[in-house]
Design a protein around this motif. Structure first.
Motif, PDB file in Angstrom:
ATOM      1  N   PRO A   1      20.682 -11.321 145.674  1.00 31.77           N
ATOM      2  CA  PRO A   1      19.636 -11.678 146.639  1.00 31.77           C
ATOM      3  C   PRO A   1      20.117 -12.735 147.637  1.00 31.77           C
ATOM      4  N   ALA A   2      19.440 -12.782 148.780  1.00 29.65           N
ATOM      5  CA  ALA A   2      19.672 -13.844 149.761  1.00 29.65           C
ATOM      6  C   ALA A   2      18.512 -14.832 149.714  1.00 29.65           C
ATOM      7  N   LEU A   3      17.281 -14.308 149.651  1.00 31.78           N
ATOM      8  CA  LEU A   3      16.086 -15.157 149.729  1.00 31.78           C
ATOM      9  C   LEU A   3      15.122 -14.872 148.580  1.00 31.78           C
ATOM     10  N   ILE A   4      14.860 -15.895 147.783  1.00 31.22           N
ATOM     11  CA  ILE A   4      13.828 -15.806 146.748  1.00 31.22           C
ATOM     12  C   ILE A   4      12.771 -16.828 147.152  1.00 31.22           C
ATOM     13  N   GLU A   5      11.782 -16.344 147.874  1.00 36.09           N
ATOM     14  CA  GLU A   5      10.700 -17.197 148.368  1.00 36.09           C
ATOM     15  C   GLU A   5       9.497 -16.306 148.623  1.00 36.09           C
ATOM     16  N   ILE A   6       8.354 -16.892 148.780  1.00 34.07           N
ATOM     17  CA  ILE A   6       7.142 -16.106 148.985  1.00 34.07           C
ATOM     18  C   ILE A   6       7.265 -15.290 150.266  1.00 34.07           C
ATOM     19  N   GLY A   7       6.988 -14.013 150.123  1.00 35.18           N
ATOM     20  CA  GLY A   7       7.054 -13.093 151.251  1.00 35.18           C
ATOM     21  C   GLY A   7       7.223 -11.674 150.744  1.00 35.18           C
ATOM     22  N   LEU A   8       6.896 -10.710 151.589  1.00 34.07           N
ATOM     23  CA  LEU A   8       6.939  -9.301 151.190  1.00 34.07           C
ATOM     24  C   LEU A   8       8.164  -8.553 151.682  1.00 34.07           C
ATOM     25  N   GLU A   9       8.872  -9.097 152.653  1.00 36.44           N
ATOM     26  CA  GLU A   9      10.012  -8.395 153.266  1.00 36.44           C
ATOM     27  C   GLU A   9      11.317  -8.747 152.557  1.00 36.44           C
ATOM     28  N   LEU A  10      12.170  -7.748 152.379  1.00 31.54           N
ATOM     29  CA  LEU A  10      13.518  -8.021 151.903  1.00 31.54           C
ATOM     30  C   LEU A  10      14.314  -8.659 153.036  1.00 31.54           C
ATOM     31  N   SER A  11      15.284  -9.500 152.701  1.00 33.64           N
ATOM     32  CA  SER A  11      16.172 -10.051 153.725  1.00 33.64           C
ATOM     33  C   SER A  11      16.972  -8.894 154.337  1.00 33.64           C
ATOM     34  N   ASP A  12      17.529  -9.120 155.512  1.00 32.17           N
ATOM     35  CA  ASP A  12      18.305  -8.069 156.178  1.00 32.17           C
ATOM     36  C   ASP A  12      19.466  -7.593 155.310  1.00 32.17           C
ATOM     37  N   GLU A  13      20.170  -8.541 154.663  1.00 31.01           N
ATOM     38  CA  GLU A  13      21.335  -8.184 153.847  1.00 31.01           C
ATOM     39  C   GLU A  13      20.937  -7.317 152.650  1.00 31.01           C
ATOM     40  N   VAL A  14      19.844  -7.663 152.021  1.00 32.14           N
ATOM     41  CA  VAL A  14      19.406  -6.923 150.839  1.00 32.14           C
ATOM     42  C   VAL A  14      18.785  -5.587 151.242  1.00 32.14           C
ATOM     43  N   GLU A  15      18.044  -5.566 152.330  1.00 33.10           N
ATOM     44  CA  GLU A  15      17.498  -4.298 152.842  1.00 33.10           C
ATOM     45  C   GLU A  15      18.640  -3.324 153.132  1.00 33.10           C
ATOM     46  N   ALA A  16      19.721  -3.829 153.717  1.00 28.78           N
ATOM     47  CA  ALA A  16      20.863  -2.985 154.042  1.00 28.78           C
ATOM     48  C   ALA A  16      21.571  -2.457 152.791  1.00 28.78           C
ATOM     49  N   ALA A  17      21.377  -3.108 151.646  1.00 31.69           N
ATOM     50  CA  ALA A  17      22.029  -2.705 150.397  1.00 31.69           C
ATOM     51  C   ALA A  17      21.222  -1.683 149.598  1.00 31.69           C
ATOM     52  N   VAL A  18      19.995  -1.395 149.998  1.00 32.93           N
ATOM     53  CA  VAL A  18      19.145  -0.474 149.235  1.00 32.93           C
ATOM     54  C   VAL A  18      19.791   0.909 149.122  1.00 32.93           C
ATOM     55  N   GLY A  19      20.355   1.418 150.204  1.00 35.17           N
ATOM     56  CA  GLY A  19      20.993   2.730 150.170  1.00 35.17           C
ATOM     57  C   GLY A  19      22.156   2.776 149.191  1.00 35.17           C
ATOM     58  N   GLU A  20      23.011   1.752 149.211  1.00 30.42           N
ATOM     59  CA  GLU A  20      24.135   1.700 148.279  1.00 30.42           C
ATOM     60  C   GLU A  20      23.633   1.601 146.839  1.00 30.42           C
ATOM     61  N   ALA A  21      22.589   0.810 146.625  1.00 28.21           N
ATOM     62  CA  ALA A  21      22.026   0.679 145.272  1.00 28.21           C
ATOM     63  C   ALA A  21      21.503   2.030 144.778  1.00 28.21           C
ATOM     64  N   MET A  22      20.854   2.793 145.659  1.00 29.52           N
ATOM     65  CA  MET A  22      20.365   4.125 145.268  1.00 29.52           C
ATOM     66  C   MET A  22      21.535   5.041 144.913  1.00 29.52           C
ATOM     67  N   GLU A  23      22.604   4.991 145.689  1.00 28.04           N
ATOM     68  CA  GLU A  23      23.791   5.806 145.386  1.00 28.04           C
ATOM     69  C   GLU A  23      24.362   5.435 144.027  1.00 28.04           C
ATOM     70  N   ARG A  24      24.406   4.140 143.737  1.00 29.13           N
ATOM     71  CA  ARG A  24      24.946   3.675 142.458  1.00 29.13           C
ATOM     72  C   ARG A  24      24.062   4.127 141.306  1.00 29.13           C
ATOM     73  N   VAL A  25      22.718   4.082 141.492  1.00 28.83           N
ATOM     74  CA  VAL A  25      21.799   4.565 140.458  1.00 28.83           C
ATOM     75  C   VAL A  25      22.065   6.041 140.175  1.00 28.83           C
TER      76      VAL A  25
END
Length: 168
Positions: free
Chosen positions: A129-153
């Motif tokens: 993670p980049a940001l662990i704070e109150i909010g609903l949006e993923l940080s840009d870096e983590v949002e960009a990693a969602v596709g790679e995480a799905m491929e790994r799953v």
């Protein structure tokens, strides 16, 4: 064990704490793509939004042929880094938890092993993670990693318990 054993993917995290909810975001995207027919999952694969349920997820593990956990994990790497941790190494990785819910995940893994329901084949797809704070949006870096995480799953699911047994 009730019913046939099936692959299980559990997204872990609190979606109210930005990147801490990335595991849930990955599973939701996997569900969306599967519903659209754009995802090749092994037959019977269950995709579960585990949120912050911790030990409440224990009954799900008893019918899992293999388990893939997806979670924000402090890997000590740049934000958005995706890493796969397998089998016995999972518990050691969860010892350095990012947030309070990971105590629940570590307890889940330990309890499942103790009562003999932890799948022989298990993986943790961890995202730094980049940001662990109150909010609903993923940080840009983590949002960009969602596709790679799905491929790994998906790669872990296709590795499956049979492939893991053959490699041993």
């Amino acid at each position: 064990m009730s019913g046939p054993a099936t692959p299980l993917v559990v997204g872990i995290g609190n979606v109210l704490l930005r990147d801490e909810g990335v595991g849930v975001a990955v599973v939701r995207e996997l569900e969306r793509r599967a519903a659209e027919g754009r995802l090749d999952l092994p037959p019977g694969t269950r995709l579960v939004d585990g949120g912050t349920l911790g030990l409440d997820l224990l009954p799900l593990l008893s019918s899992a042929s293999m388990l893939v956990l997806v979670d924000a994990v402090d890997l000590g790497r740049p934000p958005g880094t995706v890493c796969v941790i397998r089998d016995a190494a999972i518990e050691g990785t969860l010892a350095g938890h990012v947030s309070p819910h990971q105590v629940g995940v570590a307890d889940l893994v330990a309890a499942a092993r103790l009562i003999g329901v932890f799948p022989a084949t298990a993986s943790l797809v961890g995202i730094q993670p980049a940001l662990i704070e109150i909010g609903l949006e993923l940080s840009d870096e983590v949002e960009a990693a969602v596709g790679e995480a799905m491929e790994r799953v998906c790669a872990e699911l296709h590795r499956g318990p049979d492939a893991a047994a053959a490699a041993a």
